[in-house]
Design a protein around this motif. Structure first.
Motif, PDB file in Angstrom:
ATOM      1  N   ALA A  93      30.360  54.859  51.050  1.00  0.00           N
ATOM      2  CA  ALA A  93      31.319  53.871  51.558  1.00  0.00           C
ATOM      3  C   ALA A  93      32.496  53.747  50.595  1.00  0.00           C
ATOM      4  CB  ALA A  93      30.644  52.513  51.742  1.00  0.00           C
ATOM      5  N   THR A  94      33.621  53.269  51.124  1.00  0.00           N
ATOM      6  CA  THR A  94      34.821  53.067  50.319  1.00  0.00           C
ATOM      7  C   THR A  94      34.969  51.590  49.983  1.00  0.00           C
ATOM      8  OG1 THR A  94      35.942  54.947  51.345  1.00  0.00           O
ATOM      9  CG2 THR A  94      37.328  53.340  50.233  1.00  0.00           C
ATOM     10  N   PHE A  95      35.262  51.295  48.718  1.00  0.00           N
ATOM     11  CA  PHE A  95      35.477  49.927  48.254  1.00  0.00           C
ATOM     12  C   PHE A  95      36.790  49.866  47.479  1.00  0.00           C
ATOM     13  CE2 PHE A  95      30.853  50.432  48.521  1.00  0.00           C
ATOM     14  CZ  PHE A  95      30.511  49.328  49.293  1.00  0.00           C
ATOM     15  N   GLY A  96      37.355  48.686  47.411  1.00  0.00           N
ATOM     16  CA  GLY A  96      38.561  48.446  46.616  1.00  0.00           C
ATOM     17  C   GLY A  96      38.253  47.519  45.458  1.00  0.00           C
ATOM     18  N   LEU A  97      38.961  47.732  44.365  1.00  0.00           N
ATOM     19  CA  LEU A  97      38.861  46.853  43.197  1.00  0.00           C
ATOM     20  C   LEU A  97      40.268  46.452  42.782  1.00  0.00           C
ATOM     21  CD1 LEU A  97      36.084  48.471  40.986  1.00  0.00           C
ATOM     22  CD2 LEU A  97      36.282  46.037  41.464  1.00  0.00           C
ATOM     23  N   PRO A  98      40.530  45.163  42.547  1.00  0.00           N
ATOM     24  CA  PRO A  98      41.863  44.772  42.060  1.00  0.00           C
ATOM     25  C   PRO A  98      42.194  45.521  40.774  1.00  0.00           C
ATOM     26  CG  PRO A  98      40.575  42.841  42.672  1.00  0.00           C
ATOM     27  CD  PRO A  98      39.640  44.004  42.717  1.00  0.00           C
TER      28      PRO A  98
END
Length: 772
Positions: free
Chosen positions: A495-500
């Motif tokens: 899965a793809t996740f984002g991090l600030p």
């Protein structure tokens, strides 16, 4: 917009500046140090002149009274008494309300109570209103008593020469419905998503170009070296002239076909280049439109909360109570929809502070408090969250009354013990009230319930606490929505996740063979600041999110990891691979059950593919839970761990003091990115008041030297003179790097002296690290 509307727009900004400055000066003098009355007098005088310039006689009349009152204070070298202070705040409130009403009413009415209150303090011989003068020509003098120091109105040079006044075009205002702004924002996002398909068109054109070139090469090869060439040799050997003629015609056709394919390849190649250029231009234009549309969606908090302080003072006057209201952070841009949702809850919180914090004057005197109840309303952004705080120095929560009410309503069983935190959580229940009677401010028990419901609907939290040494603090913590942020996209567990981006300290590629093990967890030894070695746990992101962990997803010998520092922890987050760094619109996170604390929002990738954005604080909390369950307590860590895998839980708090909003913002961003908690003050006096109020524990002060009211040297001297702050680390930052200034600062007790000309954020962080 006509000239008068432009002038009124400019006056709206200017009058706010003068009123805020007067209020701030009056608040600064509450602890015994006199305000700068000369500056206050100049502010009132400028306010009067500005009102005269835009032909607002009611405002001019009130400002004239204020100017006269302040002039007498300056001449007598004295201070305002309580009644004069109340009259001043009433006058400022009436001016604010009058200017606000100008947006909807051509000629609003100015209540007479402000003039009467000021006249009462100016006896003997109350002054009549100053003679209003239009912009173009002065009217005949009235029968009012002359001012003691008559001065001509501040004339606009352009007006005196007969030209139209110069007005900054940025002051042009236009009313736009909120739903139209939201529709525009959605349309720009849809446009961006649609333009993502341009990439597929470009890829298709590139394939056509390649295919045309390949067909041309195959035709040429067939003519010169393929079966056709072999057939030509065979026919020449047989002497068949007719066949050779036909073969020559075929070759001619092939040459024509090759030429056509060459033209086709050139045209498709040229079309591909032009399409790429046009797509790039359209994408850039779309990005600009999107940014501007989102700027419309973000408005200063003052646009919704700006009138609350005035409302609170007016309500206190109606209740015959004294209150001093301090407001901070209303210039912060926040999503318009979020502000509208919070409007009523914030107002309920302020009314609750006034109702439950108010005490009898004799009770406040016995406790050593000022006569007026002090209420502070603050809007701030810390750690990627919007914080709204309402605090007071009143009587504080009545825990006994809260417990009795809770037991009477069955919220606590008889005999069941309840700690203060549990009791303070119960006040958010619908209908919960400890008031003995119902009045216009409180008693029905639904105010804090409204606060809690609204905050939870925005996926936030609310907390009520007792302040030391007295009073109550209510804090709403909410995720920021509708904001564009730099997001690091990673893949974990498929899965793809984002991090600030601000939450990621370093990107690392670790040798799997070099990882150690401690308490069942992989540990990496990393070189930290100053050469110190850190033993940091390696936590697979897939494991935290409940996805299958791929031990060697992309590289059997190395591991991709991110170093995160949040909530007092530093750790390594292992991912399958890094994808991209993009500036994306972060939308609210969907409701995802118990794992909701892990995520702060959602981003939409090209092709309308969503990805969840991780909350660094939520990840840190989950890491702490997993480490506790694995038995990796801080006491069991290997000795010599310079940074430790578990630094102390409380983040160090740094107070930044600078009168430049640009410098404050820069330093605040640097320090928060480094993991510190940051509070800001606009000058030395503001900082000294905040420290003495003991609002929070401050571990270090970074202060500018050149500031109004109280400069950095004065702040340092005042701090070193008090036992409570004698050992508080202080760093002075200034544009003055003279040896005499440096020596003076160090002699006064500064722990470090940094010059802005040579400013380097690493030097600042290293200096802070050494002092803490």
């Amino acid at each position: 917009m006509d000239i008068r509307q432009q002038l009124l727009a400019a006056f709206e900004v200017e009058h706010r500046e003068h009123i805020d400055a007067i209020r701030a000066a009056l608040a600064g003098g509450a602890d015994g140090r006199p305000p700068d009355w000369n500056d206050i007098f100049r502010r009132a005088h400028s306010l009067k002149g500005a009102a005269r310039a835009v032909d607002l006689p009611p405002v001019e009349a009130v400002a004239h009274r204020l100017e006269t009152l302040f002039e007498r204070i300056v001449a007598a070298d004295t201070a305002l008494d309580r009644e004069a202070t109340r009259a001043t705040h009433l006058a400022l409130d009436r001016i604010e309300a009058y200017v606000a009403d100008l947006k909807t009413t051509a000629a609003p009415e100015m209540p007479g109570d402000a003039l009467a209150a000021l006249d009462g303090r100016l006896r003997p011989g109350p002054l009549a209103p100053a003679a209003p003068q239009p912009v173009e020509a002065a009217s005949a003098p009235s029968e009012a008593a002359p001012e003691s120091k008559p001065e001509p109105p501040e004339a606009n040079p352009a007006q005196s020469s007969g030209a139209e006044p110069a007005v900054d075009s940025t002051l042009a205002l236009l009313r736009v419905p909120a739903d139209a702004v939201e529709a525009l924002t959605r349309a720009t996002h849809e446009l961006t998503s649609t333009l993502g398909g341009e990439g597929q068109v470009a890829d298709g054109l590139a394939r056509i170009t390649r295919n045309a070139g390949e067909l041309r090469r195959r035709a040429e090869a067939s003519r010169e070296r393929g079966p056709l060439a072999a057939l030509a040799r065979l026919l020449r050997g047989q002497g068949n002239a007719e066949a050779e003629t036909a073969l020559a015609a075929v070759r001619t056709e092939l040459r024509a076909l090759e030429a056509s394919l060459a033209v086709f390849a050139r045209e498709t190649s040229d079309l591909t280049r032009r399409q790429a250029g046009a797509a790039s231009a359209v994408e850039s234009a779309s990005a600009r439109v999107r940014v501007q549309a989102e700027r419309l969606a973000l408005v200063p908090a003052e646009s919704v909360f700006g009138g609350f302080a005035r409302f609170l003072r007016e309500t206190a006057r109606e209740q015959d109570r004294e209150v001093e209201v301090s407001v901070r952070g209303l210039d912060l841009p926040v999503d318009r929809a979020m502000l509208q949702t919070l409007k009523d809850p914030v107002l309920h919180a302020l009314r609750n502070a006034l109702s439950h914090g108010a005490e009898a004057p004799e009770a406040r005197r016995r406790a050593g408090k000022p006569a007026a109840l002090a209420i502070t309303f603050e809007v701030a952004v810390r750690g990627g969250r919007l914080l709204i705080g309402v605090s007071d120095d009143g009587r504080g929560p009545n825990l006994a009354a809260i417990e009795a009410t809770a037991r009477a309503r069955g919220l606590l069983a008889q005999g069941e013990a309840a700690d203060p935190e549990t009791l303070l959580d119960l006040v958010f229940a619908p209908g919960f009230s400890t008031a003995s009677s119902v009045d216009t401010l409180s008693g029905r028990g639904f105010g804090l319930s409204v606060v809690a419901d609204a905050v939870r609907s925005l996926r936030g939290s609310v907390r009520l606490e007792a302040r030391e040494p007295w009073g109550t603090s209510l804090t709403m913590s909410l995720p920021l929505s509708a904001s564009r942020r730099s997001v690091l996209l990673v893949e974990a567990g498929g899965a793809t996740f984002g991090l600030p981006g601000a939450g990621v300290e370093r990107l690392l590629r670790l040798d799997r063979a070099g990882l150690g093990r401690a308490m069942g967890r992989a540990v990496a030894r990393i070189e930290g600041a100053g050469g110190a070695e850190l033993n940091l746990p390696v936590i697979p992101l897939a494991e935290l999110t409940g996805l299958p962990v791929r031990e060697a997803a992309t590289d059997a010998t190395h591991l991709t990891a991110l170093m995160l520092r949040s909530a007092g922890q530093r750790f390594l987050l292992a991912v399958d691979r890094l994808l991209d760094v993009r500036t994306l619109l972060v939308l609210p996170a969907p409701p995802i059950g118990a794992d909701g604390k892990l995520f702060s929002g959602t981003v939409i990738q090209p092709g309308d593919v969503p990805a969840l954005v991780l909350d660094p604080e939520g990840v840190a909390a989950r890491v702490g839970e997993t480490r506790s369950s694995a038995g990796t307590a801080g006491a069991s860590e290997p000795p010599g761990d310079a940074g430790g895998t578990m630094p102390k839980a409380r983040r160090s708090t740094i107070l930044v003091v600078d009168d430049s909003i640009t410098t404050r913002t820069l330093e605040k961003g640097i320090l928060e990115a480094a993991g510190y908690r940051v509070v800001v003050c606009v000058d030395g006096q503001d900082a000294l008041d905040r420290l003495r109020a003991d609002i929070e524990t401050v571990d270090l002060v970074v202060a500018d030297v050149e500031m109004p009211r109280l400069d950095g040297f004065g702040l340092l001297k005042a701090l070193r003179a008090q036992d409570a702050f004698a050992r508080l680390p202080v760093i002075l930052m200034t544009s003055r790097g003279d040896a005499e200034d440096v020596a003076r600062g160090l002699d006064l007790g500064a722990d470090a002296y940094l010059t802005k000309q040579k400013f380097d954020q690493r030097q600042l962080l290293d200096t802070i690290g050494q002092l803490l």
